[in-house]
Design a protein around this motif. Structure first.
Motif, PDB file in Angstrom:
ATOM      1  N   VAL A 260     -11.665 -35.446  -8.078  1.00 59.25           N
ATOM      2  CA  VAL A 260     -11.403 -34.122  -7.535  1.00 59.25           C
ATOM      3  C   VAL A 260     -10.115 -33.850  -7.042  1.00 59.25           C
ATOM      4  O   VAL A 260      -9.650 -32.712  -7.431  1.00 59.25           O
ATOM      5  CB  VAL A 260     -12.674 -33.655  -6.662  1.00 59.25           C
ATOM      6  CG1 VAL A 260     -12.573 -32.480  -6.119  1.00 59.25           C
ATOM      7  CG2 VAL A 260     -14.028 -33.879  -7.209  1.00 59.25           C
ATOM      8  N   VAL A 261      -9.602 -34.706  -6.327  1.00 58.79           N
ATOM      9  CA  VAL A 261      -8.279 -34.385  -5.595  1.00 58.79           C
ATOM     10  C   VAL A 261      -7.083 -34.479  -6.768  1.00 58.79           C
ATOM     11  O   VAL A 261      -6.413 -33.385  -6.869  1.00 58.79           O
ATOM     12  CB  VAL A 261      -7.967 -35.595  -4.692  1.00 58.79           C
ATOM     13  CG1 VAL A 261      -6.618 -35.458  -4.339  1.00 58.79           C
ATOM     14  CG2 VAL A 261      -8.824 -35.448  -3.331  1.00 58.79           C
ATOM     15  N   ARG A 262      -7.141 -35.193  -7.889  1.00 61.81           N
ATOM     16  CA  ARG A 262      -6.475 -35.319  -9.015  1.00 61.81           C
ATOM     17  C   ARG A 262      -6.421 -34.074  -9.671  1.00 61.81           C
ATOM     18  O   ARG A 262      -5.383 -33.425  -9.892  1.00 61.81           O
ATOM     19  CB  ARG A 262      -6.634 -36.609  -9.885  1.00 61.81           C
ATOM     20  CG  ARG A 262      -5.629 -36.520 -10.899  1.00 61.81           C
ATOM     21  CD  ARG A 262      -5.944 -37.728 -11.772  1.00 61.81           C
ATOM     22  NE  ARG A 262      -5.278 -37.646 -13.015  1.00 61.81           N
ATOM     23  CZ  ARG A 262      -4.202 -38.467 -13.063  1.00 61.81           C
ATOM     24  NH1 ARG A 262      -3.405 -38.699 -12.296  1.00 61.81           N
ATOM     25  NH2 ARG A 262      -3.450 -38.409 -14.486  1.00 61.81           N
ATOM     26  N   LEU A 263      -7.567 -33.385  -9.980  1.00 62.21           N
ATOM     27  CA  LEU A 263      -7.673 -32.393 -10.887  1.00 62.21           C
ATOM     28  C   LEU A 263      -7.253 -31.016 -10.100  1.00 62.21           C
ATOM     29  O   LEU A 263      -6.591 -30.389 -10.677  1.00 62.21           O
ATOM     30  CB  LEU A 263      -9.164 -32.070 -11.202  1.00 62.21           C
ATOM     31  CG  LEU A 263      -9.820 -33.389 -12.110  1.00 62.21           C
ATOM     32  CD1 LEU A 263     -11.180 -32.992 -12.357  1.00 62.21           C
ATOM     33  CD2 LEU A 263      -9.104 -33.222 -13.611  1.00 62.21           C
ATOM     34  N   PHE A 264      -7.439 -31.026  -8.553  1.00 63.37           N
ATOM     35  CA  PHE A 264      -6.936 -30.066  -7.840  1.00 63.37           C
ATOM     36  C   PHE A 264      -5.544 -29.846  -7.788  1.00 63.37           C
ATOM     37  O   PHE A 264      -4.811 -28.832  -7.948  1.00 63.37           O
ATOM     38  CB  PHE A 264      -7.697 -30.172  -6.502  1.00 63.37           C
ATOM     39  CG  PHE A 264      -7.403 -28.796  -5.524  1.00 63.37           C
ATOM     40  CD1 PHE A 264      -7.902 -27.736  -5.859  1.00 63.37           C
ATOM     41  CD2 PHE A 264      -6.262 -29.204  -4.566  1.00 63.37           C
ATOM     42  CE1 PHE A 264      -7.512 -26.723  -4.705  1.00 63.37           C
ATOM     43  CE2 PHE A 264      -5.879 -28.005  -3.679  1.00 63.37           C
ATOM     44  CZ  PHE A 264      -6.519 -26.947  -3.757  1.00 63.37           C
ATOM     45  N   THR A 265      -4.849 -31.301  -7.629  1.00 62.90           N
ATOM     46  CA  THR A 265      -3.461 -31.333  -7.519  1.00 62.90           C
ATOM     47  C   THR A 265      -2.742 -30.862  -8.834  1.00 62.90           C
ATOM     48  O   THR A 265      -1.802 -30.165  -8.782  1.00 62.90           O
ATOM     49  CB  THR A 265      -3.241 -32.686  -7.264  1.00 62.90           C
ATOM     50  OG1 THR A 265      -3.491 -32.937  -5.945  1.00 62.90           O
ATOM     51  CG2 THR A 265      -1.766 -32.746  -6.931  1.00 62.90           C
ATOM     52  N   ARG A 266      -3.376 -31.414 -10.000  1.00 65.57           N
ATOM     53  CA  ARG A 266      -2.776 -30.954 -11.284  1.00 65.57           C
ATOM     54  C   ARG A 266      -2.790 -29.491 -11.532  1.00 65.57           C
ATOM     55  O   ARG A 266      -1.949 -28.644 -12.058  1.00 65.57           O
ATOM     56  CB  ARG A 266      -3.483 -31.651 -12.529  1.00 65.57           C
ATOM     57  CG  ARG A 266      -3.281 -33.067 -12.357  1.00 65.57           C
ATOM     58  CD  ARG A 266      -3.868 -33.736 -13.630  1.00 65.57           C
ATOM     59  NE  ARG A 266      -3.447 -33.349 -14.616  1.00 65.57           N
ATOM     60  CZ  ARG A 266      -3.975 -33.690 -16.075  1.00 65.57           C
ATOM     61  NH1 ARG A 266      -5.181 -34.561 -15.870  1.00 65.57           N
ATOM     62  NH2 ARG A 266      -3.734 -33.261 -17.247  1.00 65.57           N
ATOM     63  N   ARG A 267      -4.073 -28.759 -11.100  1.00 64.00           N
ATOM     64  CA  ARG A 267      -4.236 -27.459 -11.155  1.00 64.00           C
ATOM     65  C   ARG A 267      -3.296 -26.508 -10.234  1.00 64.00           C
ATOM     66  O   ARG A 267      -2.783 -25.585 -10.722  1.00 64.00           O
ATOM     67  CB  ARG A 267      -5.822 -26.955 -10.719  1.00 64.00           C
ATOM     68  CG  ARG A 267      -6.076 -25.645 -10.841  1.00 64.00           C
ATOM     69  CD  ARG A 267      -7.454 -25.271 -10.518  1.00 64.00           C
ATOM     70  NE  ARG A 267      -7.884 -23.923 -10.288  1.00 64.00           N
ATOM     71  CZ  ARG A 267      -8.081 -23.494  -9.016  1.00 64.00           C
ATOM     72  NH1 ARG A 267      -7.762 -24.254  -8.045  1.00 64.00           N
ATOM     73  NH2 ARG A 267      -8.310 -22.039  -9.293  1.00 64.00           N
ATOM     74  N   GLN A 268      -2.839 -27.165  -9.116  1.00 64.09           N
ATOM     75  CA  GLN A 268      -1.904 -26.515  -8.260  1.00 64.09           C
ATOM     76  C   GLN A 268      -0.625 -26.547  -8.880  1.00 64.09           C
ATOM     77  O   GLN A 268       0.349 -25.558  -8.772  1.00 64.09           O
ATOM     78  CB  GLN A 268      -1.956 -27.101  -7.110  1.00 64.09           C
ATOM     79  CG  GLN A 268      -3.266 -26.888  -5.938  1.00 64.09           C
ATOM     80  CD  GLN A 268      -3.251 -25.126  -5.768  1.00 64.09           C
ATOM     81  OE1 GLN A 268      -2.220 -24.702  -5.424  1.00 64.09           O
ATOM     82  NE2 GLN A 268      -4.349 -24.778  -5.744  1.00 64.09           N
ATOM     83  N   LYS A 269      -0.087 -27.831  -9.523  1.00 64.17           N
ATOM     84  CA  LYS A 269       0.961 -27.846 -10.123  1.00 64.17           C
ATOM     85  C   LYS A 269       1.267 -26.821 -11.482  1.00 64.17           C
ATOM     86  O   LYS A 269       2.312 -26.426 -11.545  1.00 64.17           O
ATOM     87  CB  LYS A 269       1.407 -29.216 -10.540  1.00 64.17           C
ATOM     88  CG  LYS A 269       1.472 -30.167  -9.211  1.00 64.17           C
ATOM     89  CD  LYS A 269       1.761 -31.480  -9.922  1.00 64.17           C
ATOM     90  CE  LYS A 269       2.117 -32.496  -8.702  1.00 64.17           C
ATOM     91  NZ  LYS A 269       2.544 -34.044  -9.016  1.00 64.17           N
ATOM     92  N   ALA A 270       0.205 -26.901 -12.021  1.00 68.69           N
ATOM     93  CA  ALA A 270       0.107 -25.917 -13.102  1.00 68.69           C
ATOM     94  C   ALA A 270       0.285 -24.465 -12.963  1.00 68.69           C
ATOM     95  O   ALA A 270       0.967 -23.570 -13.748  1.00 68.69           O
ATOM     96  CB  ALA A 270      -1.375 -26.286 -14.295  1.00 68.69           C
ATOM     97  N   PRO A 272       1.282 -22.629  -9.563  1.00 65.23           N
ATOM     98  CA  PRO A 272       1.865 -22.708  -8.247  1.00 65.23           C
ATOM     99  C   PRO A 272       1.392 -21.380  -7.555  1.00 65.23           C
ATOM    100  O   PRO A 272       1.333 -21.550  -6.345  1.00 65.23           O
ATOM    101  CB  PRO A 272       3.245 -22.683  -8.368  1.00 65.23           C
ATOM    102  CG  PRO A 272       3.518 -23.372  -9.665  1.00 65.23           C
ATOM    103  CD  PRO A 272       2.230 -22.635 -10.478  1.00 65.23           C
ATOM    104  N   ALA A 273       1.007 -20.298  -8.033  1.00 66.17           N
ATOM    105  CA  ALA A 273       0.652 -18.947  -7.374  1.00 66.17           C
ATOM    106  C   ALA A 273      -0.797 -19.259  -6.757  1.00 66.17           C
ATOM    107  O   ALA A 273      -1.224 -18.423  -6.068  1.00 66.17           O
ATOM    108  CB  ALA A 273       0.837 -17.756  -8.489  1.00 66.17           C
ATOM    109  N   LEU A 274      -1.589 -20.238  -7.388  1.00 64.05           N
ATOM    110  CA  LEU A 274      -3.055 -20.089  -6.788  1.00 64.05           C
ATOM    111  C   LEU A 274      -3.196 -20.447  -5.358  1.00 64.05           C
ATOM    112  O   LEU A 274      -2.269 -21.238  -4.996  1.00 64.05           O
ATOM    113  CB  LEU A 274      -3.678 -21.369  -7.756  1.00 64.05           C
ATOM    114  CG  LEU A 274      -3.842 -20.964  -9.011  1.00 64.05           C
ATOM    115  CD1 LEU A 274      -4.731 -22.149  -9.903  1.00 64.05           C
ATOM    116  CD2 LEU A 274      -4.837 -19.460  -9.226  1.00 64.05           C
ATOM    117  N   PRO A 275      -4.162 -19.824  -4.701  1.00 59.27           N
ATOM    118  CA  PRO A 275      -4.093 -20.363  -3.270  1.00 59.27           C
ATOM    119  C   PRO A 275      -4.628 -21.532  -3.256  1.00 59.27           C
ATOM    120  O   PRO A 275      -5.364 -22.250  -3.509  1.00 59.27           O
ATOM    121  CB  PRO A 275      -5.267 -19.274  -2.627  1.00 59.27           C
ATOM    122  CG  PRO A 275      -6.006 -19.063  -3.952  1.00 59.27           C
ATOM    123  CD  PRO A 275      -5.013 -18.917  -5.093  1.00 59.27           C
ATOM    124  N   THR A 276      -3.985 -22.397  -2.083  1.00 57.87           N
ATOM    125  CA  THR A 276      -4.268 -23.811  -1.633  1.00 57.87           C
ATOM    126  C   THR A 276      -5.615 -24.008  -0.713  1.00 57.87           C
ATOM    127  O   THR A 276      -6.050 -22.936  -0.069  1.00 57.87           O
ATOM    128  CB  THR A 276      -3.160 -24.476  -0.715  1.00 57.87           C
ATOM    129  OG1 THR A 276      -2.812 -23.739   0.188  1.00 57.87           O
ATOM    130  CG2 THR A 276      -1.936 -24.412  -1.871  1.00 57.87           C
TER     131      THR A 276
END
Length: 276
Positions: A260-270, A272-276
């Motif tokens: 889950v952490v990996r998928l969330f991190t990849r989503r953030q990198k793809a 960057p405008a998404l809220p963390t």
């Protein structure tokens, strides 16, 4: 829980064996040897059968002995035949299990409890000498791995390149297989033949989800193996569940969390405008 002597022995054994399996597992998975450890673990059934057939009370020695025999057979068949590696391992896995069942059929009753504890792991079966052996094994193997970390990393990346760089690949392979076989054989009492490979494969796989390099993967794998092992033993005591299965399920849960952490991190990198 900590008032029970057998639980203290189980925690101490896990304290040594879980990080050790996770450490070796980093190189096992990197070198695509997961099926190798599975073959060694299942071959232990024949070691148990031989020990029972000979009337031995301590079965660790025949388990280690037959495991080493299977490991040497795997390497010899790889070097002297044109068979693919997975074919060699499947052949020896089926052969060793069949031989173990055949030998057990020659024994007249009274062994079901022993075989069950080795198949599925048994906290009650861990004795003081097992804890001592686990501690000594941890110190020797961990020291060997960290002293030869660069060699193992190079061999995991490319064996031919390691040979060109002057590494005695053949000797290093035999030493690694020796350490892996003994670790698997000693860890069987904690997790059982059926699930011991889970402690070698799952922690490094989970660590791979959240690590950026080999050193990070080693550190994360050690932590995940330790948490999964100690947490699994505590949960098995609390819920009166099989120890090996609970440890494996704890490790699987940690793997899912890292995924889950990996998928969330990849989503953030793809994005960057998404809220963390």
């Amino acid at each position: 829980m900590f008032n029970e002597a057998f639980m203290i022995r189980a925690f101490l054994a896990a304290l040594f064996l879980c990080p050790l399996c996770a450490l070796l597992g980093v190189f096992v998975t990197a070198r695509r040897m997961s099926f190798f450890s599975e073959t060694i673990a299942h071959g232990a059934l024949t070691g148990v059968a031989i020990g029972i057939w000979m009337g031995m009370t301590e079965l660790t020695i025949p388990v280690i002995g037959f495991g080493l025999l299977v490991a040497v057979a795997i390497i010899w068949l790889k070097e002297n035949t044109e068979l693919m590696t997975d074919t060699v391992m499947a052949l020896l896995l089926a052969g060793s299990i069949s031989l173990g069942i055949f030998i057990l059929s020659l024994v007249k009753g009274g062994y079901v409890g022993q075989v069950h504890s080795y198949l599925f792991g048994d906290i009650l079966a861990i004795e003081d000498r097992d804890v001592t052996v686990s501690g000594i094994l941890f110190v020797i193997v961990a020291a060997g791995v960290f002293m030869n970390l660069n060699v193992l990393a190079l061999m995991s990346a490319h064996e031919d390149l390691a040979h060109v760089c002057g590494v005695n690949v053949r000797r290093a392979n035999y030493l690694f297989v020796l350490a892996l076989t003994i670790t698997v054989a000693v860890s069987i009492q904690l997790l059982g033949i059926m699930l011991v490979t889970s402690l070698i494969v799952i922690p490094p796989a989970a660590a791979r989800n959240i690590s950026r390099n080999l050193r990070q993967q080693i550190v994360y794998s050690l932590c995940i193996g330790l948490i999964g092992g100690l947490g699994g033993i505590a949960l098995s005591y609390h819920f009166n569940a099989p120890c090996g299965a609970t440890i494996a399920m704890s490790c699987i849960t940690l793997f899912l969390l890292t995924l889950v952490v990996r998928l969330f991190t990849r989503r953030q990198k793809a994005n960057p405008a998404l809220p963390t």
